[in-house]
Design an enzyme around this catalytic site. Structure first.
Site, PDB file in Angstrom:
ATOM      1  N   HIS A   1       0.830  -1.211   0.000  1.00 30.19           N
ATOM      2  CA  HIS A   1       0.000   0.000   0.000  1.00 30.19           C
ATOM      3  C   HIS A   1       0.861   1.256   0.000  1.00 30.19           C
ATOM      4  O   HIS A   1       0.624   2.186  -0.779  1.00 30.19           O
ATOM      5  CB  HIS A   1      -0.912  -0.011   1.224  1.00 30.19           C
ATOM      6  N   GLU A   2       1.884   1.294   0.868  1.00 31.29           N
ATOM      7  CA  GLU A   2       2.715   2.496   0.964  1.00 31.29           C
ATOM      8  C   GLU A   2       3.597   2.666  -0.270  1.00 31.29           C
ATOM      9  O   GLU A   2       3.766   3.783  -0.772  1.00 31.29           O
ATOM     10  CB  GLU A   2       3.568   2.441   2.234  1.00 31.29           C
TER      11      GLU A   2
ATOM     12  N   HIS B   1       1.660   4.236  -3.101  1.00 29.06           N
ATOM     13  CA  HIS B   1       1.537   5.696  -3.059  1.00 29.06           C
ATOM     14  C   HIS B   1       2.708   6.349  -3.800  1.00 29.06           C
ATOM     15  O   HIS B   1       2.526   7.311  -4.550  1.00 29.06           O
ATOM     16  CB  HIS B   1       1.524   6.191  -1.613  1.00 29.06           C
TER      17      HIS B   1
ATOM     18  N   GLU C   1      -6.212   6.625  -1.572  1.00 33.59           N
ATOM     19  CA  GLU C   1      -6.182   5.483  -0.673  1.00 33.59           C
ATOM     20  C   GLU C   1      -6.751   4.233  -1.346  1.00 33.59           C
ATOM     21  O   GLU C   1      -6.186   3.143  -1.256  1.00 33.59           O
ATOM     22  CB  GLU C   1      -6.956   5.793   0.614  1.00 33.59           C
TER      23      GLU C   1
END
Length: 250
Positions: A122-123, A126, A184
């Site tokens: 997820h990070e 980004h 997100e």
């Protein structure tokens, strides 16, 4: 005509980019070089102001998982680094250029390597999708828009600052925050793909976010429409859909 010309000029200052996996077109006013420079600078600040974990086994575990996902990210040009910060806050982030930081607080919630990979994917997503640069680009365009409209509407000078503040609130709720939630969702989708591609079990992403949902229910949270993060139920439902869309492994 002046208003249109100024808005057009602001738009033309930016360029277009495309996100990986989701192939969404983005508006960018920040170059990749600028973004990389910002990421390297901020990483140094984090390292100077934070207490890194002395747990070598934990550091090695996070680095191993991070390197495995970084290897399938398609960004060999990133100077990947993985650090664990001694902090009880359940948080993690990835700065432009691949500088990843995990707080010990979030590692206590992740029950296994697959769940750590959920956060890692997820990070990293980004950073791959350049969400930070896109948010900064939108904020810059928003600020330009506030100044342009204040001038076009002939608002007296003594009231222009007040108007700009009001415009900032409006744009924050109407544009910046919804895009933050979009980021997100997008990071969830890209992250699920990355962890799957790296050989981790994406079903564990559901378990992790269910754990986070239980944690959030015991804490005060703003209404979903005023939050930069999606509502827990919505997020988990969409992650289930992302997992269903993954190719079947042979």
């Amino acid at each position: 005509m002046t208003l249109r010309a100024l808005i057009l000029a602001a738009v033309l200052m930016g360029g277009c980019a495309t996100t990986p996996v989701t192939n969404r077109t983005q508006f960018m006013m920040i170059s990749t070089d600028q973004e990389m420079s910002l990421g390297a600078s901020e990483a140094q600040k984090v390292l100077k102001t934070s207490k890194l974990s002395t747990d070598k086994a934990l550091q090695a575990r996070v680095k191993r998982i991070g390197e495995r996902i970084a290897a399938v990210s398609g960004r060999s040009d990133f100077a990947w680094e993985f650090n664990v910060i001694e902090d009880a806050t359940p948080n993690a982030f990835c700065l432009p250029g691949g500088k990843v930081f995990f707080y010990t607080g979030i590692l206590k919630i992740a029950e296994n390597d697959d769940q750590i990979a959920t956060v890692m994917g997820h990070e990293i997503a980004h950073a791959l999708a350049r969400h930070g640069a896109e948010r900064l680009s939108m904020q810059t365009a928003s600020n330009i828009g506030a100044q342009v409209l204040a001038t076009a509407l002939n608002i007296p000078a003594q009231y222009q600052n007040l108007y700009s503040q009001a415009y900032g609130i409006t744009s924050q709720v109407g544009l910046i925050l919804p895009y933050s939630r979009k980021f997100e969702h997008e990071a969830d989708q890209i992250g699920i793909y990355l962890m799957w591609k790296a050989g981790y079990n994406p079903v564990q992403a559901l378990r992790f976010w269910e754990n986070m949902a239980r944690l959030s229910r015991s804490a005060q949270k703003p209404p979903a429409f005023l939050s930069t993060h999606p509502a827990d139920v919505e997020r988990i439902a969409e992650i289930r859909e992302y997992i269903a869309q993954l190719p079947i492994r042979q």
